[in-house]
Design a protein around this motif. Sequence first.
Motif, PDB file in Angstrom:
ATOM      1  N   VAL A  12       0.835  -1.201   0.000  1.00  0.00           N
ATOM      2  CA  VAL A  12       0.000   0.000   0.000  1.00  0.00           C
ATOM      3  C   VAL A  12       0.870   1.253   0.000  1.00  0.00           C
ATOM      4  O   VAL A  12       0.658   2.181  -0.773  1.00  0.00           O
ATOM      5  CB  VAL A  12      -0.949   0.001   1.219  1.00  0.00           C
ATOM      6  CG1 VAL A  12      -1.684   1.319   1.330  1.00  0.00           C
ATOM      7  CG2 VAL A  12      -1.929  -1.144   1.110  1.00  0.00           C
ATOM      8  N   ALA A  13       1.879   1.250   0.870  1.00  0.00           N
ATOM      9  CA  ALA A  13       2.757   2.417   0.958  1.00  0.00           C
ATOM     10  C   ALA A  13       3.404   2.703  -0.379  1.00  0.00           C
ATOM     11  O   ALA A  13       3.636   3.848  -0.750  1.00  0.00           O
ATOM     12  CB  ALA A  13       3.826   2.190   2.024  1.00  0.00           C
ATOM     13  N   LYS A  14       3.696   1.641  -1.117  1.00  0.00           N
ATOM     14  CA  LYS A  14       4.405   1.811  -2.370  1.00  0.00           C
ATOM     15  C   LYS A  14       3.507   2.340  -3.486  1.00  0.00           C
ATOM     16  O   LYS A  14       3.927   3.182  -4.260  1.00  0.00           O
ATOM     17  CB  LYS A  14       4.995   0.457  -2.803  1.00  0.00           C
ATOM     18  CG  LYS A  14       6.041   0.569  -3.895  1.00  0.00           C
ATOM     19  CD  LYS A  14       6.695  -0.780  -4.115  1.00  0.00           C
ATOM     20  CE  LYS A  14       7.772  -0.708  -5.171  1.00  0.00           C
ATOM     21  NZ  LYS A  14       8.980  -0.024  -4.740  1.00  0.00           N
ATOM     22  N   VAL A  15       2.257   1.855  -3.556  1.00  0.00           N
ATOM     23  CA  VAL A  15       1.477   2.132  -4.761  1.00  0.00           C
ATOM     24  C   VAL A  15       0.289   3.079  -4.589  1.00  0.00           C
ATOM     25  O   VAL A  15      -0.117   3.728  -5.551  1.00  0.00           O
ATOM     26  CB  VAL A  15       0.950   0.824  -5.383  1.00  0.00           C
ATOM     27  CG1 VAL A  15       2.089  -0.090  -5.735  1.00  0.00           C
ATOM     28  CG2 VAL A  15      -0.019   0.127  -4.457  1.00  0.00           C
ATOM     29  N   ALA A  16      -0.306   3.153  -3.405  1.00  0.00           N
ATOM     30  CA  ALA A  16      -1.643   3.736  -3.310  1.00  0.00           C
ATOM     31  C   ALA A  16      -1.652   5.256  -3.194  1.00  0.00           C
ATOM     32  O   ALA A  16      -0.732   5.856  -2.644  1.00  0.00           O
ATOM     33  CB  ALA A  16      -2.367   3.147  -2.116  1.00  0.00           C
ATOM     34  N   ASP A  17      -2.702   5.884  -3.772  1.00  0.00           N
ATOM     35  CA  ASP A  17      -3.011   7.282  -3.487  1.00  0.00           C
ATOM     36  C   ASP A  17      -4.051   7.348  -2.372  1.00  0.00           C
ATOM     37  O   ASP A  17      -3.945   8.128  -1.445  1.00  0.00           O
ATOM     38  CB  ASP A  17      -3.561   7.972  -4.729  1.00  0.00           C
ATOM     39  CG  ASP A  17      -2.556   7.995  -5.861  1.00  0.00           C
ATOM     40  OD1 ASP A  17      -1.394   8.353  -5.593  1.00  0.00           O
ATOM     41  OD2 ASP A  17      -2.909   7.620  -6.988  1.00  0.00           O
TER      42      ASP A  17
END
Lengths: 360, 320
Positions: A229-234
């Motif tokens: 999540v930290a890597k991809v999400a807005d």
Amino acid sequence: MTKEKILEVRDLAITFKTSAGSVRAVRGVDLDLFKGETLAIVGESGSGKSVTTKAIMGILSNNGTIESGTILYTYEDKSEKVTKNLLDLSKKQMRKTINGKHIAMIFQDPMTSLDPTMSVGNQIIEGMRTHYNTKKKEAQEKAIELLRLVGITDPEARMKNYPHQLSGGMRQRIVIAIALACDPDVLICDEPTTALDVTIQAKILELIHDIQVKTGISVIYITHDLGVVAKVADYVNVMYAGKIVEKATVNEIFYEPKHPYTWGLLLAMPDLETNPDKLVSIPGNPPNMAHEMEGDPFYPRNPYALHIDKKKEPPLIKVSETHAAATWLLSEKGPEYSLPIELQQRIERMREEDRVYGTE
Amino acid sequence: MEQNREALLEVKGLKQYFKISRKFSVKAVDGVSFKIYPGETYGLVGESGSGKSTIGRSVIRLHEITDGEITFKEKDVSGKMDKETQKMLRTKMQMIFQDPMASLNPRKNVMDIIAQGLDIHGEAGSSSERSERVLQILERVGLSREFAGRFPSQFSGGQRQRIGIARALIMNPDLIIADEAISALDVSIQAQIVNLMKEIQEETNVAYLFIAHDLSMVRYISDRIGVLHLGHMIETGTTEEIFSNPVHPYTQSLLSAIPYPNPMIEKKRTALSYDYATSGLDYSEGSLQNVGGTHEVLGTEEEIANWLSENRMEDIVGIK
């Protein structure tokens, strides 16, 4: 800048009929997806995150019924904006007009989502041929282009390969290429990297991000890994027992989480400095959705539970324009509370890191 | 100090080949050595196909090993064993499997599953003693006594993994091999199981061989770590040594691939990549060489000197 809303889910409720009685898998879910952005849905198994996206794709299994709700999807058809309620379409219409063409999906296990009897090239071409009647030659050229886009070397030769000749990471790249073949507006990724190794996981996530930058598609991620999540999400929606319990931007989730379940999820994941004695875990087990529930389903596992949680399920309470959480702690009459000490320390560490690396 | 302690398990030059055809065999494990001391946790990490699960299975003798030496509690357990050694191995070394759905017999109730070890080795005693021991263990792993009569299908994944741990614990083992024991569980349940394993270690001084691909958990639970790639031990050392100063490029790429739970930083990182085919390395050329403390790296002297001269910590973090 006004953002273009592509997908709007309102009050979606889904029930499954099973031998153990009816299971209320999704109980009133609202989702918003904007153009070019990434939404992550986080939750444990059984929280209803996969079921929600399957409903969007119209691929619920036969024992599932949609009790209520709307799924409004806006797309451009011959440069005109069309908004449709996907739930009004029949399965056949969905197949013909939406699936693959506008909304595509990537599944967890790349082995079972590929056809072992068809060459990789033909599987990529198949969608273009059926949806757009693309000429074979053109489709082939585009397929090679797609293989190059997903980072496969020597794409011409790979076109003739069969899935069993490729490694897990390669197969997942093929699945992504197939999903992108018809230029969809929305890509739904259901745990796309759980079956892969860490090193390959990082590469696949970076790949999906690159493609998003290049093509401007919107992505929905389903995952239980907050590192992903930290890597991809807005934006992040945290689901528990068929409901969204917290929705916020990714930074709000990590720096100002409001729901005790989100706190638990964050703490269950060791970071670099976690006190080696003990991880803070969420006690108990996820609820059995076949049983009728009174009050907040998270109540028995929640160390911050109030008396009212036992009787009445909390609604989503707004904290800011982008942030809301379903916990009575936020209500006007809610008590004074403070974050678990370990979480406070962790957020402090994150802020410190940001200062050090200048990423504030 | 490390050297003075008596190792609980010592694996020397373990080779495990699987014959595919007359001409071809897969070298799943190709000359791996390591030691586990009483009461510690040794983490084995690596990607799929690196041989980490095979090592666990070879050590507990689920495979007939091709070559090498395994010493457990000062007894050689790699060749033919006498009855006594065999019994010692079968009781004092236990295993927890990855899939809690597949590793419990669906037709037995929890009581019989957990007591099976006692029954086989004739340690059950009277039936009331037997059930008392099972019930105690059940409580120890955080399950209620009433669960003893139920069947595996009535439990959730986390609860089943607790049953798996109970089954291993009842023999009072000295070493438990946990082969991806938490990979199939939800995040919140993973933390529960890891905590339980740590508590049990404090109480009973049992050692773990913890096999996993999730590096953040391995880092959290392990005292020492061995990194495997393509059947070779690439790098080994204490958790601190491996994580603060990874030397081998494969270890570096593995560490840089762990998603960092901070969105501000994670969004700006890219992971290092490593490809054995194009790296120009040959694992069979080099040997494990000490680079300080208990930290050992596989390579030729020249390669290691090269790696040590460049500090790539910045690349691993991924932000300049």
